[in-house]
Motif scaffolding. Structure first.
Motif, PDB file in Angstrom:
ATOM      1  N   PHE A  82      22.613  64.764   2.954  1.00 58.19           N
ATOM      2  CA  PHE A  82      22.704  65.790   3.984  1.00 58.19           C
ATOM      3  C   PHE A  82      21.474  66.668   3.958  1.00 58.19           C
ATOM      4  O   PHE A  82      20.848  66.853   2.916  1.00 58.19           O
ATOM      5  CB  PHE A  82      23.941  66.678   3.746  1.00 58.19           C
ATOM      6  N   ILE A  83      21.154  67.199   5.125  1.00 57.96           N
ATOM      7  CA  ILE A  83      20.130  68.231   5.210  1.00 57.96           C
ATOM      8  C   ILE A  83      20.813  69.462   5.793  1.00 57.96           C
ATOM      9  O   ILE A  83      21.395  69.405   6.876  1.00 57.96           O
ATOM     10  CB  ILE A  83      18.894  67.787   6.019  1.00 57.96           C
ATOM     11  N   PHE A  84      20.811  70.538   5.025  1.00 57.96           N
ATOM     12  CA  PHE A  84      21.446  71.780   5.437  1.00 57.96           C
ATOM     13  C   PHE A  84      20.390  72.664   6.090  1.00 57.96           C
ATOM     14  O   PHE A  84      19.380  72.988   5.476  1.00 57.96           O
ATOM     15  CB  PHE A  84      22.068  72.493   4.228  1.00 57.96           C
ATOM     16  N   ASP A  85      20.649  73.040   7.319  1.00 53.21           N
ATOM     17  CA  ASP A  85      19.700  73.802   8.125  1.00 53.21           C
ATOM     18  C   ASP A  85      20.398  75.097   8.563  1.00 53.21           C
ATOM     19  O   ASP A  85      21.399  75.055   9.256  1.00 53.21           O
ATOM     20  CB  ASP A  85      19.317  72.925   9.323  1.00 53.21           C
ATOM     21  N   GLY A  86      19.874  76.227   8.095  1.00 54.73           N
ATOM     22  CA  GLY A  86      20.475  77.511   8.457  1.00 54.73           C
ATOM     23  C   GLY A  86      21.570  77.948   7.506  1.00 54.73           C
ATOM     24  O   GLY A  86      22.281  78.911   7.767  1.00 54.73           O
ATOM     25  N   PHE A  87      21.700  77.247   6.407  1.00 52.83           N
ATOM     26  CA  PHE A  87      22.720  77.558   5.403  1.00 52.83           C
ATOM     27  C   PHE A  87      22.229  77.038   4.069  1.00 52.83           C
ATOM     28  O   PHE A  87      21.654  75.958   4.024  1.00 52.83           O
ATOM     29  CB  PHE A  87      24.041  76.865   5.765  1.00 52.83           C
ATOM     30  N   PRO A  88      22.394  77.765   3.004  1.00 60.19           N
ATOM     31  CA  PRO A  88      23.058  79.051   2.861  1.00 60.19           C
ATOM     32  C   PRO A  88      22.139  80.218   3.232  1.00 60.19           C
ATOM     33  O   PRO A  88      20.929  80.116   3.114  1.00 60.19           O
ATOM     34  CB  PRO A  88      23.408  79.098   1.370  1.00 60.19           C
ATOM     35  N   ARG A  89      22.751  81.323   3.650  1.00 55.08           N
ATOM     36  CA  ARG A  89      21.996  82.523   4.023  1.00 55.08           C
ATOM     37  C   ARG A  89      22.170  83.661   3.027  1.00 55.08           C
ATOM     38  O   ARG A  89      21.518  84.679   3.153  1.00 55.08           O
ATOM     39  CB  ARG A  89      22.415  83.003   5.410  1.00 55.08           C
ATOM     40  N   THR A  90      23.080  83.478   2.103  1.00 57.11           N
ATOM     41  CA  THR A  90      23.297  84.490   1.066  1.00 57.11           C
ATOM     42  C   THR A  90      23.505  83.771  -0.268  1.00 57.11           C
ATOM     43  O   THR A  90      23.829  82.575  -0.292  1.00 57.11           O
ATOM     44  CB  THR A  90      24.541  85.348   1.361  1.00 57.11           C
ATOM     45  N   VAL A  91      23.341  84.504  -1.355  1.00 60.41           N
ATOM     46  CA  VAL A  91      23.586  83.921  -2.680  1.00 60.41           C
ATOM     47  C   VAL A  91      25.051  83.496  -2.785  1.00 60.41           C
ATOM     48  O   VAL A  91      25.356  82.430  -3.327  1.00 60.41           O
ATOM     49  CB  VAL A  91      23.178  84.897  -3.804  1.00 60.41           C
ATOM     50  N   ALA A  92      25.959  84.289  -2.229  1.00 60.37           N
ATOM     51  CA  ALA A  92      27.382  83.925  -2.258  1.00 60.37           C
ATOM     52  C   ALA A  92      27.617  82.583  -1.559  1.00 60.37           C
ATOM     53  O   ALA A  92      28.386  81.746  -2.038  1.00 60.37           O
ATOM     54  CB  ALA A  92      28.222  85.023  -1.612  1.00 60.37           C
ATOM     55  N   GLN A  93      26.933  82.360  -0.437  1.00 59.05           N
ATOM     56  CA  GLN A  93      27.058  81.080   0.262  1.00 59.05           C
ATOM     57  C   GLN A  93      26.465  79.945  -0.577  1.00 59.05           C
ATOM     58  O   GLN A  93      27.021  78.843  -0.628  1.00 59.05           O
ATOM     59  CB  GLN A  93      26.366  81.138   1.622  1.00 59.05           C
ATOM     60  N   ALA A  94      25.334  80.195  -1.230  1.00 54.44           N
ATOM     61  CA  ALA A  94      24.704  79.178  -2.081  1.00 54.44           C
ATOM     62  C   ALA A  94      25.644  78.804  -3.229  1.00 54.44           C
ATOM     63  O   ALA A  94      25.806  77.619  -3.559  1.00 54.44           O
ATOM     64  CB  ALA A  94      23.367  79.684  -2.614  1.00 54.44           C
ATOM     65  N   GLU A  95      26.257  79.804  -3.826  1.00 53.78           N
ATOM     66  CA  GLU A  95      27.206  79.546  -4.917  1.00 53.78           C
ATOM     67  C   GLU A  95      28.416  78.768  -4.411  1.00 53.78           C
ATOM     68  O   GLU A  95      28.888  77.834  -5.079  1.00 53.78           O
ATOM     69  CB  GLU A  95      27.643  80.868  -5.553  1.00 53.78           C
ATOM     70  N   ALA A  96      28.914  79.118  -3.223  1.00 54.21           N
ATOM     71  CA  ALA A  96      30.061  78.416  -2.649  1.00 54.21           C
ATOM     72  C   ALA A  96      29.701  76.970  -2.327  1.00 54.21           C
ATOM     73  O   ALA A  96      30.502  76.050  -2.567  1.00 54.21           O
ATOM     74  CB  ALA A  96      30.556  79.138  -1.396  1.00 54.21           C
ATOM     75  N   LEU A  97      28.505  76.740  -1.804  1.00 48.25           N
ATOM     76  CA  LEU A  97      28.065  75.389  -1.502  1.00 48.25           C
ATOM     77  C   LEU A  97      27.943  74.573  -2.787  1.00 48.25           C
ATOM     78  O   LEU A  97      28.408  73.431  -2.854  1.00 48.25           O
ATOM     79  CB  LEU A  97      26.721  75.408  -0.756  1.00 48.25           C
ATOM     80  N   ASP A  98      27.330  75.156  -3.821  1.00 40.74           N
ATOM     81  CA  ASP A  98      27.219  74.467  -5.112  1.00 40.74           C
ATOM     82  C   ASP A  98      28.594  74.118  -5.663  1.00 40.74           C
ATOM     83  O   ASP A  98      28.819  73.004  -6.155  1.00 40.74           O
ATOM     84  CB  ASP A  98      26.455  75.325  -6.128  1.00 40.74           C
ATOM     85  N   ALA A  99      29.527  75.061  -5.601  1.00 44.88           N
ATOM     86  CA  ALA A  99      30.875  74.832  -6.124  1.00 44.88           C
ATOM     87  C   ALA A  99      31.566  73.703  -5.361  1.00 44.88           C
ATOM     88  O   ALA A  99      32.192  72.820  -5.962  1.00 44.88           O
ATOM     89  CB  ALA A  99      31.700  76.118  -6.055  1.00 44.88           C
ATOM     90  N   PHE A 100      31.445  73.725  -4.035  1.00 47.08           N
ATOM     91  CA  PHE A 100      32.068  72.669  -3.239  1.00 47.08           C
ATOM     92  C   PHE A 100      31.444  71.311  -3.553  1.00 47.08           C
ATOM     93  O   PHE A 100      32.157  70.330  -3.772  1.00 47.08           O
ATOM     94  CB  PHE A 100      31.963  72.965  -1.737  1.00 47.08           C
ATOM     95  N   LEU A 101      30.119  71.240  -3.570  1.00 41.47           N
ATOM     96  CA  LEU A 101      29.458  69.962  -3.849  1.00 41.47           C
ATOM     97  C   LEU A 101      29.829  69.447  -5.239  1.00 41.47           C
ATOM     98  O   LEU A 101      30.088  68.252  -5.416  1.00 41.47           O
ATOM     99  CB  LEU A 101      27.944  70.094  -3.698  1.00 41.47           C
ATOM    100  N   THR A 102      29.876  70.332  -6.219  1.00 45.52           N
ATOM    101  CA  THR A 102      30.271  69.939  -7.575  1.00 45.52           C
ATOM    102  C   THR A 102      31.687  69.361  -7.566  1.00 45.52           C
ATOM    103  O   THR A 102      31.959  68.364  -8.236  1.00 45.52           O
ATOM    104  CB  THR A 102      30.180  71.144  -8.540  1.00 45.52           C
ATOM    105  N   SER A 103      32.560  69.955  -6.770  1.00 49.32           N
ATOM    106  CA  SER A 103      33.958  69.497  -6.719  1.00 49.32           C
ATOM    107  C   SER A 103      34.085  68.078  -6.164  1.00 49.32           C
ATOM    108  O   SER A 103      35.089  67.408  -6.413  1.00 49.32           O
ATOM    109  CB  SER A 103      34.814  70.459  -5.895  1.00 49.32           C
ATOM    110  N   ILE A 104      33.070  67.618  -5.420  1.00 51.22           N
ATOM    111  CA  ILE A 104      33.105  66.250  -4.886  1.00 51.22           C
ATOM    112  C   ILE A 104      32.044  65.367  -5.564  1.00 51.22           C
ATOM    113  O   ILE A 104      31.687  64.309  -5.062  1.00 51.22           O
ATOM    114  CB  ILE A 104      32.945  66.224  -3.342  1.00 51.22           C
ATOM    115  N   GLY A 105      31.549  65.841  -6.697  1.00 50.09           N
ATOM    116  CA  GLY A 105      30.610  65.043  -7.491  1.00 50.09           C
ATOM    117  C   GLY A 105      29.195  64.998  -6.935  1.00 50.09           C
ATOM    118  O   GLY A 105      28.453  64.053  -7.188  1.00 50.09           O
ATOM    119  N   GLN A 106      28.801  66.006  -6.186  1.00 44.84           N
ATOM    120  CA  GLN A 106      27.474  66.064  -5.589  1.00 44.84           C
ATOM    121  C   GLN A 106      26.749  67.328  -6.031  1.00 44.84           C
ATOM    122  O   GLN A 106      27.330  68.186  -6.692  1.00 44.84           O
ATOM    123  CB  GLN A 106      27.576  66.043  -4.058  1.00 44.84           C
TER     124      GLN A 106
END
Length: 189
Positions: A82-106
Motif C-alpha cells: 500500500f501507499i498511504f497518501d495524506g495519512f498519518p497526519r498526527t503521531v496518534a494516527q501514526a501509532e494507530a496505523l502501526d498498531a493496526f498493521l502489526t495486528s495483521i502481521g504488517q
C-alpha cells in the motif's frame, strides 16, 4: 509487502507521484482525500459528516479516518503493498496505523517526505484550483491546511525518523526527476 507513507504538505505532488509509484510497484493507493471525496460525492452519511468538517477547514477526526483506512486495507488483503497518501497526519494516527498493521502481521516499510516550501505550495494549489475547482483548494481553506501541516502534521516525521524509516526528497523540480529520486530510495527497501 511494501507499505509506504508518502508525506508532504498540500500541493507537494503526493497525488502525482503516488500514481507513478502505484504503476511501478503495483501498490494499492490509499488516499484519505480520495476516500473522503468518494463518500462526499456519493452523499453517504459519512460523506455528509466529512463534507461539513472539510468545509470548515478542519481535519477529519482520527476515529473516522482510521476506520475507513482499516476497511480499505482489509478489502485489499491480496495487495502487494500500500501507499498511504495524506495519512498519518498526527503521531496518534501514526501509532494507530502501526498498531493496526502489526495486528495483521504488517508494518510500514518506509516513509518518504516531499520537501516543498510554502511559496511553491501556494502557487501550485492556486494553479490546481483554477484547473480542478476543488473546494479544498479555496484560498482560505488552503491557508488553514498549509498552516495545519507546518504546525502539526510535520511533527509525525520525527516519529518515523526514530524508527529509521524516514527519507526526504526535494519536491521541487521536474516530475520525472522527483520520481527517480523516490524510486532510488524505495528500491533500497
Amino acid at each position: 509487502m511494501l507499505n509506504l507513507v508518502l508525506f508532504g504538505p498540500p500541493g507537494a505532488g503526493k497525488g502525482t507521484q503516488s500514481e507513478k509509484l502505484i504503476e511501478k510497484y503495483q501498490l494499492v493507493h490509499i488516499s484519505t482525500g480520495d476516500i473522503f471525496r468518494a463518500h462526499i460525492k456519493n452523499q453517504t452519511e459519512l460523506g455528509q459528516q466529512v463534507s461539513q468538517i472539510i468545509a470548515e477547514g478542519n481535519l477529519v477526526p482520527d476515529s473516522i479516518t482510521i476506520a475507513m483506512l482499516e476497511k480499505e486495507i482489509k478489502e485489499n488483503s491480496e495487495a502487494k503493498g500500500f501507499i498511504f497518501d495524506g495519512f498519518p497526519r498526527t503521531v496518534a494516527q501514526a501509532e494507530a496505523l502501526d498498531a493496526f498493521l502489526t495486528s495483521i502481521g504488517q508494518r510500514i516499510t518506509g516513509v518518504v517526505a516531499l520537501d516543498v516550501n510554502e511559496e511553491e505550495l501556494t502557487q501550485r494549489i492556486a494553479k490546481r484550483q483554477e484547473i480542478s475547482g476543488r473546494a479544498d483548494d479555496a484560498a482560505d481553506k488552503l491557508k488553514k491546511r498549509i498552516e495545519e501541516y507546518f504546525n502539526k502534521t510535520i511533527h509525525v516525521l520525527p516519529y518515523y525518523e526514530k524508527q529509521g524509516k524516514l527519507a526526504k526528497v526535494d519536491g521541487i523540480g521536474e516530475i520525472d526527476t522527483i520520481f527517480q529520486s523516490l524510486t532510488y530510495i524505495i528500491d533500497k527497501y
